[in-house]
Enzyme design. Structure first.
Site, mmCIF file in Angstrom:
data_model
loop_
_atom_site.group_PDB
_atom_site.id
_atom_site.type_symbol
_atom_site.label_atom_id
_atom_site.label_comp_id
_atom_site.label_asym_id
_atom_site.label_seq_id
_atom_site.Cartn_x
_atom_site.Cartn_y
_atom_site.Cartn_z
ATOM 1 N N ASP A 37 0.811 -1.222 0.000
ATOM 2 C CA ASP A 37 0.000 0.000 0.000
ATOM 3 C C ASP A 37 0.843 1.271 0.000
ATOM 4 O OD1 ASP A 37 1.004 -0.372 2.471
ATOM 5 O OD2 ASP A 37 -0.858 -0.013 3.562
ATOM 6 N N HIS A 230 23.098 6.804 -19.500
ATOM 7 C CA HIS A 230 22.025 6.932 -18.498
ATOM 8 C C HIS A 230 22.427 6.312 -17.160
ATOM 9 C CE1 HIS A 230 18.693 7.600 -21.728
ATOM 10 N NE2 HIS A 230 19.402 8.683 -21.483
ATOM 11 N N ASP A 247 24.815 15.260 -14.335
ATOM 12 C CA ASP A 247 23.664 15.684 -15.142
ATOM 13 C C ASP A 247 22.482 15.691 -14.177
ATOM 14 O OD1 ASP A 247 21.576 16.060 -16.890
ATOM 15 O OD2 ASP A 247 22.216 14.543 -18.328
ATOM 16 N N ASP A 258 17.551 21.057 -16.956
ATOM 17 C CA ASP A 258 18.337 19.889 -17.376
ATOM 18 C C ASP A 258 19.751 20.356 -17.687
ATOM 19 O OD1 ASP A 258 19.324 17.555 -18.403
ATOM 20 O OD2 ASP A 258 18.039 17.518 -20.186
ATOM 21 N N HIS A 337 24.706 10.599 -29.123
ATOM 22 C CA HIS A 337 23.358 11.130 -28.883
ATOM 23 C C HIS A 337 23.108 12.435 -29.637
ATOM 24 C CE1 HIS A 337 25.104 14.055 -26.116
ATOM 25 N NE2 HIS A 337 25.707 13.084 -25.468
ATOM 26 N N HIS A 341 17.187 18.566 -26.991
ATOM 27 C CA HIS A 341 15.765 18.196 -27.046
ATOM 28 C C HIS A 341 14.943 19.337 -26.465
ATOM 29 C CE1 HIS A 341 16.283 17.452 -22.727
ATOM 30 N NE2 HIS A 341 17.416 16.873 -23.051
ATOM 31 N N HIS A 348 12.203 15.860 -21.257
ATOM 32 C CA HIS A 348 12.187 15.656 -22.705
ATOM 33 C C HIS A 348 10.756 15.939 -23.166
ATOM 34 C CE1 HIS A 348 15.736 12.582 -22.521
ATOM 35 N NE2 HIS A 348 16.082 13.788 -22.140
ATOM 36 N N GLU A 372 23.642 19.982 -25.682
ATOM 37 C CA GLU A 372 24.427 19.099 -24.833
ATOM 38 C C GLU A 372 25.413 18.212 -25.593
ATOM 39 O OE1 GLU A 372 21.958 15.897 -23.054
ATOM 40 O OE2 GLU A 372 20.231 17.045 -23.737
ATOM 41 N N TYR A 376 32.574 10.620 -25.322
ATOM 42 C CA TYR A 376 32.644 9.499 -24.379
ATOM 43 C C TYR A 376 33.635 8.463 -24.905
ATOM 44 C CZ TYR A 376 28.267 11.898 -23.570
ATOM 45 O OH TYR A 376 27.332 12.879 -23.373
ATOM 46 N N ARG A 394 30.297 15.782 -20.879
ATOM 47 C CA ARG A 394 29.149 16.437 -21.528
ATOM 48 C C ARG A 394 28.975 17.794 -20.862
ATOM 49 N NH1 ARG A 394 25.831 12.657 -21.120
ATOM 50 N NH2 ARG A 394 24.506 13.084 -19.342
ATOM 51 N N GLU A 396 25.973 20.676 -20.794
ATOM 52 C CA GLU A 396 24.583 20.875 -21.234
ATOM 53 C C GLU A 396 23.990 22.160 -20.670
ATOM 54 O OE1 GLU A 396 21.873 17.845 -19.755
ATOM 55 O OE2 GLU A 396 20.423 18.327 -21.338
HETATM 56 N N1 GLY Z 1 19.143 14.433 -18.457
HETATM 57 C C1 GLY Z 1 18.763 13.801 -19.645
HETATM 58 C C2 GLY Z 1 19.222 14.511 -20.823
HETATM 59 O O1 GLY Z 1 20.183 15.252 -20.743
HETATM 60 O O2 GLY Z 1 18.652 14.457 -21.854
HETATM 61 MN MN MN Z 2 20.708 16.201 -18.990
HETATM 62 MN MN MN Z 3 19.134 16.845 -21.831
#
Ligand code: GLY
Ligand code: MN
Ligand code: MN
Length: 426
Positions: A37, A230, A247, A258, A337, A341, A348, A372, A376, A394, A396
């Site tokens: 529950d 991820h 991140d 983000d 990637h 976005h 996203h 971003e 890598y 990265r 971003e």
């Molecule tokens: N934190 C997920 C991305 O950067 O898209």
């Molecule tokens: Mn991110």
């Molecule tokens: Mn992002």
């Protein structure tokens, strides 16, 4: 805060997009059971929230369009003293009638009856095609006369593409809190032995500032963990010569931020780390400098691939001619990637990138997107010189399109080498 009048305007704009003799129905999100529950913290469905601003579950919003006029009805959960004792107060029907500028409010227990009554004689039904199976089954039971089913979600997501001033203010607030969190992480990195300690420092700032939640699970990835895109385990030991890719972004009153920064655990980057860092930073800044209304996002993607590929060749990580490497997508191994976005109610935002004719939608004032770039290099990648292996970087930022150009909402979050290095010593 977003005013009820703004929600009303959104409903009116949505109603205009509906065909005559139709019904559109949106549901609140389902609570998610964790075990027995206990439940995960509840979060409203973003499309339902965008149209209503209502945060409770067991709710539905109807749009009933005759010829040109549309009536809107909200269904909310009833007030029930015993249930409220356990789970908190409900707004209830009569308070909802005062708060929401809809034509009428009913109890959610009347859902089946309302479906029967409101769908009768209608030929078209709009609902979210991602709706769970039991709800779809219920809708279909009362949709015997419906000839056409359309996805309501895509229409709303398209509206969500352009942010209002009130939405932008909330995104700015989220980014502002996230800024404090990242700067705290930069300061504390050398004192933290494990990734989760640094995660705690960041999320402490989120909560302390009224952002109850993160916008997505924070990634705190030391050393080679940064090469798992991820990575959310956040349990590893931080070594002195590691870079830490963070991140993390808070959600403030339903709006996301983000942000990624990559910082040195020791407070100083090594020469080889600096070489990769400078490349990613240069691309991050160059792509942001190109953003203005009319530009295609796919061109930003191409440009980022070209710049990163060229940089990888200059560092000797890729060998050969840039043109050929790009054609063969050799760079994808190190930059797998996208450049970014949409961002808003969801980290996203699943807004469309294409219009009805399948043409790409150019950037416009009021859009918010992330930029971003990243590189890598896995520690086991024998094709790369040893000195670069195990590095993942990265950077971003969150960008708002303005009338003539753009505003980097996260410009205040340090990313220059000298700044991220000097933070560790404050
Ligand atoms: N934190 C997920 C991305 O950067 O898209
Ligand atoms: Mn991110
Ligand atoms: Mn992002």
């Amino acid at each position: 805060m977003i005013q009820e009048s703004e929600y009303k305007k959104r409903r009116e704009r949505f109603a205009k997009k509906l065909k005559s003799n139709s019904v559109a129905i949106l549901f609140s999100a389902e609570p998610k059971s964790r075990s027995n529950d206990t439940e995960y913290p509840y979060r409203q469905d973003s499309n339902f929230y965008y149209m209503s601003g209502f945060k409770e579950d067991k709710a539905a919003l109807f749009f009933v369009k005759e010829k040109k006029k549309t009536k809107t009805y909200l269904l909310v959960h009833k007030k029930d003293a015993n249930e409220e004792l356990w789970n908190g107060k409900r707004l209830g029907v009569s308070a909802a009638k005062e708060r929401f500028y809809v034509d009428d409010v009913f109890e959610y227990t009347q859902l089946s009856q309302k479906l029967k009554e409101l769908l009768a004689g209608k030929s078209r039904l709009y609902y979210d095609f991602a709706l769970n199976y039991s709800k779809v089954k219920l809708l279909k039971r009362y949709a015997k006369e419906i000839e056409t089913f359309k996805n309501a979600a895509t229409k709303i997501q398209k509206m969500r593409l352009i942010k209002s001033d009130a939405e932008i203010a909330l995104i700015k607030k989220a980014v502002g809190i996230t800024q404090v969190a990242h700067h705290r992480a930069m300061k504390k990195a050398s004192l933290c032995k494990y990734e989760y300690e640094l995660q705690a420092e960041i999320e402490y700032i989120f909560k302390k500032n009224g952002a109850y939640s993160d916008a997505y699970t924070s990634i705190v990835a030391a050393g080679n963990n940064a090469n798992t895109l991820h990575y959310i385990t956040n349990s590893a030991k931080i070594h002195n010569d590691d870079l830490i890719l963070i991140d993390a972004g808070c959600e403030y009153d339903y709006y996301a931020s983000d942000i990624t920064r990559t910082i040195p655990a020791s407070g100083k980057l090594t020469q080889r780390q600096k070489e990769i860092y400078n490349l990613v930073l240069r691309v991050n800044k160059e792509i942001i400098s190109l953003i203005r209304p009319g530009v295609l996002r796919s061109d930003l993607q191409k440009k980022s691939e070209k710049l990163l590929c060229k940089g990888l060749v200059q560092l000797g990580i890729l060998k050969g001619r840039v043109k050929k490497l790009l054609k063969n997508k050799a760079h994808k191994k190190y930059y797998p990637h996208g450049i970014g976005h949409w961002m808003g109610l969801d980290v996203h935002d699943s807004c469309p990138y294409k219009d009805k004719k399948e043409n790409e939608i150019p950037l416009q004032k009021g859009m918010v997107l992330t930029i971003e770039p990243g590189i890598y290099i896995d520690r086991d990648d024998k094709s790369v010189a040893k000195k670069y292996r195990g590095i993942g970087i990265r950077i971003e930022d969150d960008i708002l399109l303005t009338k003539k150009g753009c505003e980097n909402l996260s410009a205040g979050i340090k990313k220059e080498l000298k700044d991220i290095e000097s933070f560790a010593h404050r």
